[in-house]
Write a protein that holds these residues in place. Structure first.
Motif, PDB file in Angstrom:
ATOM      1  N   MET A 167       3.143 -25.954   7.513  1.00 14.04           N
ATOM      2  CA  MET A 167       2.060 -26.421   8.372  1.00 14.04           C
ATOM      3  C   MET A 167       2.439 -26.233   9.855  1.00 14.04           C
ATOM      4  N   GLU A 168       3.625 -26.675  10.184  1.00 16.17           N
ATOM      5  CA  GLU A 168       4.095 -26.544  11.569  1.00 16.17           C
ATOM      6  C   GLU A 168       4.230 -25.077  11.960  1.00 16.17           C
ATOM      7  N   LEU A 169       4.749 -24.277  11.041  1.00 18.23           N
ATOM      8  CA  LEU A 169       4.939 -22.858  11.360  1.00 18.23           C
ATOM      9  C   LEU A 169       3.607 -22.131  11.493  1.00 18.23           C
ATOM     10  N   GLU A 174       7.809 -40.236  14.758  1.00 19.34           N
ATOM     11  CA  GLU A 174       7.952 -39.631  16.082  1.00 19.34           C
ATOM     12  C   GLU A 174       7.115 -38.350  16.208  1.00 19.34           C
ATOM     13  N   ILE A 175       7.130 -37.556  15.145  1.00 17.05           N
ATOM     14  CA  ILE A 175       6.336 -36.322  15.147  1.00 17.05           C
ATOM     15  C   ILE A 175       4.850 -36.657  15.188  1.00 17.05           C
ATOM     16  N   LEU A 176       4.463 -37.685  14.428  1.00 20.10           N
ATOM     17  CA  LEU A 176       3.062 -38.136  14.429  1.00 20.10           C
ATOM     18  C   LEU A 176       2.611 -38.485  15.847  1.00 20.10           C
ATOM     19  N   GLU A 179       6.757 -27.431  21.025  1.00 21.67           N
ATOM     20  CA  GLU A 179       6.856 -28.710  20.321  1.00 21.67           C
ATOM     21  C   GLU A 179       6.698 -28.528  18.818  1.00 21.67           C
ATOM     22  N   GLU A 180       5.727 -27.686  18.422  1.00 22.56           N
ATOM     23  CA  GLU A 180       5.486 -27.481  16.985  1.00 22.56           C
ATOM     24  C   GLU A 180       6.683 -26.764  16.344  1.00 22.56           C
ATOM     25  N   LEU A 181       7.271 -25.837  17.071  1.00 22.04           N
ATOM     26  CA  LEU A 181       8.466 -25.168  16.557  1.00 22.04           C
ATOM     27  C   LEU A 181       9.593 -26.192  16.380  1.00 22.04           C
ATOM     28  N   GLY A 182       9.713 -27.087  17.336  1.00 23.44           N
ATOM     29  CA  GLY A 182      10.703 -28.170  17.233  1.00 23.44           C
ATOM     30  C   GLY A 182      10.460 -29.025  15.998  1.00 23.44           C
ATOM     31  N   HIS A 183       9.191 -29.304  15.702  1.00 25.19           N
ATOM     32  CA  HIS A 183       8.865 -30.076  14.502  1.00 25.19           C
ATOM     33  C   HIS A 183       9.330 -29.329  13.251  1.00 25.19           C
ATOM     34  N   ALA A 184       9.030 -28.031  13.198  1.00 26.66           N
ATOM     35  CA  ALA A 184       9.432 -27.220  12.037  1.00 26.66           C
ATOM     36  C   ALA A 184      10.950 -27.274  11.864  1.00 26.66           C
ATOM     37  N   ASP A 204       3.650 -37.173  18.622  1.00 19.71           N
ATOM     38  CA  ASP A 204       3.377 -35.908  19.331  1.00 19.71           C
ATOM     39  C   ASP A 204       1.997 -35.368  18.955  1.00 19.71           C
ATOM     40  N   GLU A 205       1.698 -35.379  17.649  1.00 18.40           N
ATOM     41  CA  GLU A 205       0.421 -34.803  17.188  1.00 18.40           C
ATOM     42  C   GLU A 205      -0.764 -35.600  17.739  1.00 18.40           C
ATOM     43  N   GLU A 206      -0.607 -36.912  17.796  1.00 15.43           N
ATOM     44  CA  GLU A 206      -1.685 -37.732  18.355  1.00 15.43           C
ATOM     45  C   GLU A 206      -1.906 -37.392  19.823  1.00 15.43           C
TER      46      GLU A 206
HETATM   47 FE   LIG Z   1       3.680 -30.520  14.897  1.00 14.37          FE
END
Ligand SMILES: [Fe+2]
Ligand SMILES: [Fe+2]
Length: 138
Positions: free
Chosen positions: A1-3, A113-115, A34-39, A117-119
């Motif tokens: 999903m993140e990727l 924490e990731i949530l 940020e999304e890459l960091g999540h992945a 960021d998404e919010e």
């Molecule tokens: Fe993300």
């Protein structure tokens, strides 16, 4: 999903044309990182839990709503797509947080924490959409 989000945001941070596109381009450029960091966090956590991070052949794309629009000046299409992607992520992560409750505190803490960021991403793009709506453009 993140990727997949990284791929979609990469395309949508380059394709748009027009004066108004620049704000969206800037925001998406930041989000890509940020999304890459999540992945990377998810991959690391899979390893810590003795799993194996899947390879690219196991990848399945789903973000039909974030494909490039017909016209590259169609900024509203991108804004709506981002909101849909972030909403999906938020729903998914809320589920993970619940499933982890009392079972896996570390994953739960990471996903909370990731949530967050998404919010933040979703709220930013909802603000962009509001501006277009106010002007009757969306
Ligand atoms: Fe993300
Ligand atoms: Fe996000």
């Amino acid at each position: 999903m993140e990727l997949e989000t990284v791929m979609s945001y990469l395309a949508n941070s380059v394709n748009p044309d027009g004066v108004r596109a620049q704000e969206i381009i800037e925001a998406l450029r930041e989000d890509i990182q940020e999304e890459l960091g999540h992945a990377q966090q998810f991959a690391k956590r899979i390893k810590e839990l003795y799993g194996v991070v899947p390879g690219s052949l196991d990848f399945k794309a789903e973000q039909s709503y974030l494909q490039p629009p017909e016209h590259q000046t169609d900024i509203v299409h991108i804004i709506r797509g981002v909101i849909e992607a972030e909403t999906g992520a938020i729903e998914h992560y809320n589920q993970i947080i619940e499933v982890c409750d009392g079972v896996d505190w570390v994953t739960q803490d990471m996903v909370i924490e990731i949530l967050h960021d998404e919010e933040g991403h979703k709220r930013l793009f909802e603000g962009f959409l509001r501006e277009y709506e106010a002007e009757g453009l969306a």
